[in-house]
Scaffold this motif. Structure first.
Motif, PDB file in Angstrom:
ATOM      1  N   PRO A  93       4.329  -5.590  -3.211  1.00  0.00           N
ATOM      2  CA  PRO A  93       4.553  -4.726  -2.052  1.00  0.00           C
ATOM      3  C   PRO A  93       3.355  -3.837  -1.733  1.00  0.00           C
ATOM      4  N   ASP A  94       2.593  -3.434  -2.746  1.00  0.00           N
ATOM      5  CA  ASP A  94       1.415  -2.613  -2.472  1.00  0.00           C
ATOM      6  C   ASP A  94       0.314  -3.415  -1.800  1.00  0.00           C
ATOM      7  N   VAL A 104       4.323   1.380  -3.343  1.00  0.00           N
ATOM      8  CA  VAL A 104       4.798   1.987  -4.588  1.00  0.00           C
ATOM      9  C   VAL A 104       3.709   2.856  -5.223  1.00  0.00           C
ATOM     10  N   GLU A 105       2.492   2.335  -5.276  1.00  0.00           N
ATOM     11  CA  GLU A 105       1.387   3.045  -5.918  1.00  0.00           C
ATOM     12  C   GLU A 105       1.074   4.335  -5.156  1.00  0.00           C
ATOM     13  N   GLN A 117       7.724  -2.488   7.869  1.00  0.00           N
ATOM     14  CA  GLN A 117       8.413  -2.943   6.664  1.00  0.00           C
ATOM     15  C   GLN A 117       7.429  -3.088   5.498  1.00  0.00           C
ATOM     16  N   ALA A 118       6.261  -3.634   5.768  1.00  0.00           N
ATOM     17  CA  ALA A 118       5.250  -3.763   4.704  1.00  0.00           C
ATOM     18  C   ALA A 118       4.804  -2.390   4.218  1.00  0.00           C
ATOM     19  N   THR A 143      -1.684   4.113  -2.455  1.00  0.00           N
ATOM     20  CA  THR A 143      -1.212   3.341  -1.297  1.00  0.00           C
ATOM     21  C   THR A 143      -0.241   4.169  -0.472  1.00  0.00           C
ATOM     22  N   ARG A 144       0.665   4.885  -1.140  1.00  0.00           N
ATOM     23  CA  ARG A 144       1.614   5.746  -0.411  1.00  0.00           C
ATOM     24  C   ARG A 144       0.885   6.830   0.367  1.00  0.00           C
ATOM     25  N   CYS A 145      -0.204   7.344  -0.177  1.00  0.00           N
ATOM     26  CA  CYS A 145      -1.000   8.364   0.508  1.00  0.00           C
ATOM     27  C   CYS A 145      -1.599   7.783   1.797  1.00  0.00           C
ATOM     28  N   LEU A 146      -2.139   6.568   1.731  1.00  0.00           N
ATOM     29  CA  LEU A 146      -2.668   5.913   2.923  1.00  0.00           C
ATOM     30  C   LEU A 146      -1.572   5.680   3.954  1.00  0.00           C
ATOM     31  N   VAL A 147      -0.397   5.297   3.476  1.00  0.00           N
ATOM     32  CA  VAL A 147       0.733   5.063   4.379  1.00  0.00           C
ATOM     33  C   VAL A 147       1.138   6.357   5.076  1.00  0.00           C
TER      34      VAL A 147
END
Length: 166
Positions: free
Chosen positions: A65-66, A103-104, A97-98, A107-111
């Motif tokens: 998912p990441d 999770v990481e 959705q992607a 990656t969540r910070c970028l999202v």
């Protein structure tokens, strides 16, 4: 440093066919971010977009998912600077959705940064400020200096915009 990363990337891109699809997707994510950087001599929007599209094609069906979120982020960050809010929002919706599977922490910070960009594109400055503040806290906690610097700059610009007379 971007130039050092570029030198290493060039040799890896020449060997991409020997890599697994997931590793090729990661390689293309890195290439997309690198060519999207503002480093003089490296910035190439077309190459960045090409690598982002290749990353998405390889990552879209991956079990990671990441990886899917990073591939979506690469395309969205490039698209965000095209000054086409509607195009960015359409891609953001298509990739939501992607993005939601990240999770990481990095990656969540970028999202979160992308969610803030989407709020701005929708004209919701209050929501953008809220999301930027949350992403900034996360970036600081992670020691993610590049993201922290970018977020501080965007927060400062919004603060200056709010102070400017109409």
């Amino acid at each position: 440093d971007a130039r050092g990363a570029f030198a290493m990337l060039q040799s890896l891109l020449g060997q991409a066919s020997a890599l697994t699809p997931a590793h090729r997707a990661r390689l293309h994510v890195v290439a997309a971010f690198l060519f999207a950087s503002d480093e003089p001599g490296l910035h190439d929007r077309f190459r960045a977009a090409t690598h982002a599209a290749q990353a998405w094609d390889l990552a879209a069906s991956a079990d990671d998912p990441d990886l899917r979120a990073l591939a979506a982020s690469a395309g969205l960050l490039i698209d965000a600077f095209s000054a086409d809010a509607n195009g960015f929002l359409a891609l953001f919706t298509a990739r939501s959705q992607a993005l939601s599977g990240a999770v990481e922490p990095v990656t969540r910070c970028l999202v979160e940064e992308l969610r803030a960009m989407a709020a701005l594109a929708q004209g919701d400055a209050e929501r953008e400020a809220e999301l930027l503040a949350g992403a900034l806290v996360d970036a600081r906690a992670l020691g993610f200096l590049a993201c922290e610097a970018r977020l501080l700059l965007r927060t400062a610009r919004r603060s200056l915009d709010a102070c400017a007379p109409d």
